[in-house]
Scaffold this motif. Structure first.
Motif, PDB file in Angstrom:
ATOM      1  N   SER A  15       2.877   1.629  -3.439  1.00  0.00           N
ATOM      2  CA  SER A  15       1.641   1.818  -4.651  1.00  0.00           C
ATOM      3  C   SER A  15       1.691   3.204  -4.598  1.00  0.00           C
ATOM      4  O   SER A  15       1.126   3.727  -5.691  1.00  0.00           O
ATOM      5  CB  SER A  15       0.384   1.221  -4.214  1.00  0.00           C
ATOM      6  OG  SER A  15       0.573  -0.220  -4.381  1.00  0.00           O
ATOM      7  N   GLU A  16       1.653   4.204  -3.513  1.00  0.00           N
ATOM      8  CA  GLU A  16       1.582   5.462  -3.708  1.00  0.00           C
ATOM      9  C   GLU A  16       2.668   6.418  -4.589  1.00  0.00           C
ATOM     10  O   GLU A  16       2.506   7.369  -5.158  1.00  0.00           O
ATOM     11  CB  GLU A  16       1.526   6.115  -2.396  1.00  0.00           C
ATOM     12  CG  GLU A  16       0.316   5.485  -1.446  1.00  0.00           C
ATOM     13  CD  GLU A  16       0.571   6.213  -0.046  1.00  0.00           C
ATOM     14  OE1 GLU A  16       1.362   7.165   0.278  1.00  0.00           O
ATOM     15  OE2 GLU A  16      -0.466   5.908   0.627  1.00  0.00           O
ATOM     16  N   LYS A  17       3.837   5.490  -4.612  1.00  0.00           N
ATOM     17  CA  LYS A  17       4.848   6.197  -5.466  1.00  0.00           C
ATOM     18  C   LYS A  17       5.021   5.314  -6.825  1.00  0.00           C
ATOM     19  O   LYS A  17       5.466   6.249  -7.832  1.00  0.00           O
ATOM     20  CB  LYS A  17       6.199   5.934  -4.644  1.00  0.00           C
ATOM     21  CG  LYS A  17       6.147   6.369  -3.119  1.00  0.00           C
ATOM     22  CD  LYS A  17       7.534   6.391  -2.428  1.00  0.00           C
ATOM     23  CE  LYS A  17       7.371   6.686  -1.156  1.00  0.00           C
ATOM     24  NZ  LYS A  17       6.563   7.916  -0.539  1.00  0.00           N
ATOM     25  N   ASP A  63       0.779  -1.173  -0.076  1.00  0.00           N
ATOM     26  CA  ASP A  63      -0.074   0.007  -0.139  1.00  0.00           C
ATOM     27  C   ASP A  63       0.703   1.168  -0.018  1.00  0.00           C
ATOM     28  O   ASP A  63       0.577   2.221  -0.687  1.00  0.00           O
ATOM     29  CB  ASP A  63      -0.898   0.002   1.287  1.00  0.00           C
ATOM     30  CG  ASP A  63      -1.986  -1.100   1.089  1.00  0.00           C
ATOM     31  OD1 ASP A  63      -2.288  -1.609   0.016  1.00  0.00           O
ATOM     32  OD2 ASP A  63      -2.675  -1.386   2.072  1.00  0.00           O
ATOM     33  N   MET A  64       2.075   1.324   0.792  1.00  0.00           N
ATOM     34  CA  MET A  64       2.720   2.344   1.028  1.00  0.00           C
ATOM     35  C   MET A  64       3.423   2.765  -0.255  1.00  0.00           C
ATOM     36  O   MET A  64       3.646   3.848  -1.020  1.00  0.00           O
ATOM     37  CB  MET A  64       3.668   2.317   2.118  1.00  0.00           C
ATOM     38  CG  MET A  64       4.672   3.423   2.051  1.00  0.00           C
ATOM     39  SD  MET A  64       6.041   3.025   3.505  1.00  0.00           S
ATOM     40  CE  MET A  64       7.052   1.825   2.459  1.00  0.00           C
TER      41      MET A  64
END
Length: 107
Positions: free
Chosen positions: A43-45, A40-41
């Motif tokens: 996937s933001e980048k 999840d973390m």
């Protein structure tokens, strides 16, 4: 009267075993939860096209400090190319300790 005490002792012993097992299980973040958090973390980048994690924690030493970690990896998708990365995550807190490109040998 003795039967009651024996029965009470067995019940208390069983309850102690269950409580101890429950506490032991809470000592670590589950590998699935750690992997989901990292995906999840990241996937933001960038786009994550795949991921994996070893289910069994292992010992790891970094800068003279001992950790219990999970070892895993993700695949970054960029410009129609996949780039694999690996990570070490603290099994107690879920904090990423290291994140680095995988060393894949071309055979």
């Amino acid at each position: 009267m003795k039967k009651r005490w024996v029965l009470l002792g067995l019940v208390c012993f069983g309850a102690g075993l269950l409580a101890g097992r429950s506490i032991k299980e809470r000592e670590h973040v589950s590998p699935e939860k750690a992997l989901k958090s990292i995906r999840d973390m990241l996937s933001e980048k960038f786009t994550v096209s795949g991921s994996w994690i070893y289910m069994k924690p292992r010992d790891f030493n970094k800068n003279g400090l001992n950790y219990t970690i999970y070892h895993g990896g993700v695949t970054k998708r960029s410009n129609k190319q996949d780039t694999p990365y690996e990570f070490y995550v603290d099994a107690h807190t879920g904090t990423i300790l290291e994140f680095f490109p995988s060393h894949i040998e071309n055979v």
